[in-house]
Design a protein around this motif. Structure first.
Motif, PDB file in Angstrom:
ATOM      1  N   TYR A 157       7.170  -2.332  -3.604  1.00 22.63           N
ATOM      2  CA  TYR A 157       7.127  -2.220  -5.066  1.00 22.63           C
ATOM      3  C   TYR A 157       6.913  -3.572  -5.729  1.00 22.63           C
ATOM      4  N   ALA A 201       2.730  -0.530  -8.596  1.00 21.98           N
ATOM      5  CA  ALA A 201       3.147  -0.128  -7.256  1.00 21.98           C
ATOM      6  C   ALA A 201       4.030   1.109  -7.327  1.00 21.98           C
ATOM      7  N   ILE A 202       3.372   2.252  -7.486  1.00 20.70           N
ATOM      8  CA  ILE A 202       4.157   3.488  -7.526  1.00 20.70           C
ATOM      9  C   ILE A 202       3.862   4.246  -6.241  1.00 20.70           C
ATOM     10  N   TRP A 203       4.320   3.726  -5.137  1.00 18.44           N
ATOM     11  CA  TRP A 203       4.058   4.371  -3.860  1.00 18.44           C
ATOM     12  C   TRP A 203       5.084   5.465  -3.627  1.00 18.44           C
TER      13      TRP A 203
END
Ligand SMILES: Nc1ncnc2c1ncn2[C@@H]1O[C@H](COP(=O)(O)OP(=O)(O)O)[C@@H](O)[C@H]1O
Ligand SMILES: [Mg+2]
Length: 373
Positions: A157, A201-203
């Motif tokens: 993130y 960073a929205i993994w």
């Protein structure tokens, strides 16, 4: 006895019991695809259900390693969950896994990476307590002792490792393998090298699993003694992905001396215990600092929390790193403090923690020369 090596390995596995099934691993059908070569290479698939403790894999590994003629460096165990929603991401026994969503390569089941040496996860319950600072400096301190060290930025993130080492290049790919970058004697890999720094960073879970597995498997790490993983805060997908993808030797929990950070850290540590990763100890960071010139004491984040947490978890306090003026500035300029200012109070403690870690890890001698300068 003139039993073949293969028979002796099977017998060793048959001596490990699964208390839940009141049976041994072999009879319980937990071992598949056992392959043993005459020169001591052993591989098998371990079907570990959610109801079984992951410690069984360790017991199996220890049992096989103890068999005369087995080369422990060449022992490969693929851990597969035989059921549950995660099963689709794993290959069924004996069959190759199908391609992942979007045609990405299929994730490998939890595997052994003996080339990585001891895998050490640096985690915390809360953000901003200094995980990346501790990870980076432990890695550099170990490298300065002549050990071969890799540092994987598992904070998908907010990957900070590129900035902390002042390295921003794209890692080259040679024959399908990503080449880690190197700084201060440490091999580095970070999502920050691969994606735009400002990319949101929205993994989600399965993607994080893939990133972690690719970093373990598709990066040309070479032979390492220590593999440090800087994790995001909390007890989320990155922690679980790591624990499920490889054998984490130990977790190091970072906390500030403050009560709230300690409570979060406790939860973080408990999660590692649940997935059978032993907690090597606690690093207290941002502990009180006394200015050597003025004698003024700075205790911005309270004191004593690291010790309390260590007592609660019954693990050692590996060290208490004081607040260090200038550490953030150095980090922003890509200079880990153990290299940039090794005589500073924080650098000394961080170096001592690296030594403790080697001690706790056992195996390797500590009598390595301390290289300075
Ligand atoms: N001992 C310390 N003294 C002063 N500042 C510190 C110390 N440890 C970390 N910092 C600073 O605090 C901030 C957060 O640290 P970082 O390592 O990025 O935390 P995390 O990875 O847990 O989010 C950074 O700016 C870092 O430079
Ligand atoms: Mg961080």
């Amino acid at each position: 006895m003139t039993d073949s090596l293969s028979a002796r390995v099977a017998a060793a596995l048959a001596r490990v019991r699964n208390p839940r099934l009141e049976n041994d691993l072999f009879s319980a059908g937990m071992i598949r695809d056992l392959a043993v070569t005459e020169d001591g290479k052993v591989s098998f698939t371990f079907l570990l259900s959610r109801n079984d403790p992951a410690t069984l894999v360790r017991e199996a590994r220890a049992a096989v390693r103890a068999v005369d003629g087995v080369n422990p460096q060449e022992l490969r165990i693929s851990v597969v969950d035989p059921g549950g929603p995660a099963a689709s991401t794993h290959a069924p026994p004996g069959a190759p896994a199908g391609p992942g969503p979007g045609g990405a390569p299929p994730p490998a089941p939890a595997a052994d990476y003996p080339n990585l040496g001891r895998i050490i996860a640096v985690s915390s319950g809360k953000g901003g307590v200094g995980k990346s600072t501790v990870s980076a400096n432990l890695a550099v301190a170990l490298a300065r002792k002549g050990l071969r060290v890799g540092l994987m930025d598992g904070d998908v993130y907010g990957p900070n490792i590129p900035r902390m080492f002042g390295v921003f290049e794209k890692p080259p790919v040679v024959q399908g393998k990503i080449q880690p970058l190197q700084a201060y004697g440490v091999k580095l890999m970070s999502l920050g090298f691969l994606v735009d720094r400002d990319a949101p960073a929205i993994w989600r879970g399965p993607i994080i699993m893939k990133i972690v597995q690719q970093f373990l498997r598709d990066v040309e790490w070479g032979e390492l003694d220590y593999f440090i993983v800087d994790l995001p805060p909390g007890t989320g997908d990155a922690q679980l992905s790591l624990a499920q993808s490889c054998q984490v030797a130990q977790a190091v929990i970072v906390t500030t001396p403050q009560e709230v950070a300690v409570g979060d850290a406790l939860r973080g540590a408990r999660m590692f215990e649940k997935v059978s990763v032993p907690v090597a100890g606690i690093v207290e960071n941002m502990a009180p600092y006394t200015d050597p010139a003025t004698g003024v004491r700075l205790a911005m984040f309270g004191e004593g929390g690291g010790q309390r947490l260590a007592e609660e978890l019954k693990v050692p306090l590996l060290g208490s790193v004081p607040l260090q003026p200038g550490i953030a500035d150095l980090a922003d300029r890509g200079k880990p403090i153990v290299a940039a200012d090794p005589e500073s109070a924080a650098a000394r403690v961080l170096t001592a923690i690296a030594e403790r870690l080697v001690e706790v890890a056992g195996g390797r001698s500590l009598a390595l020369p301390i290289l300075r300068g």
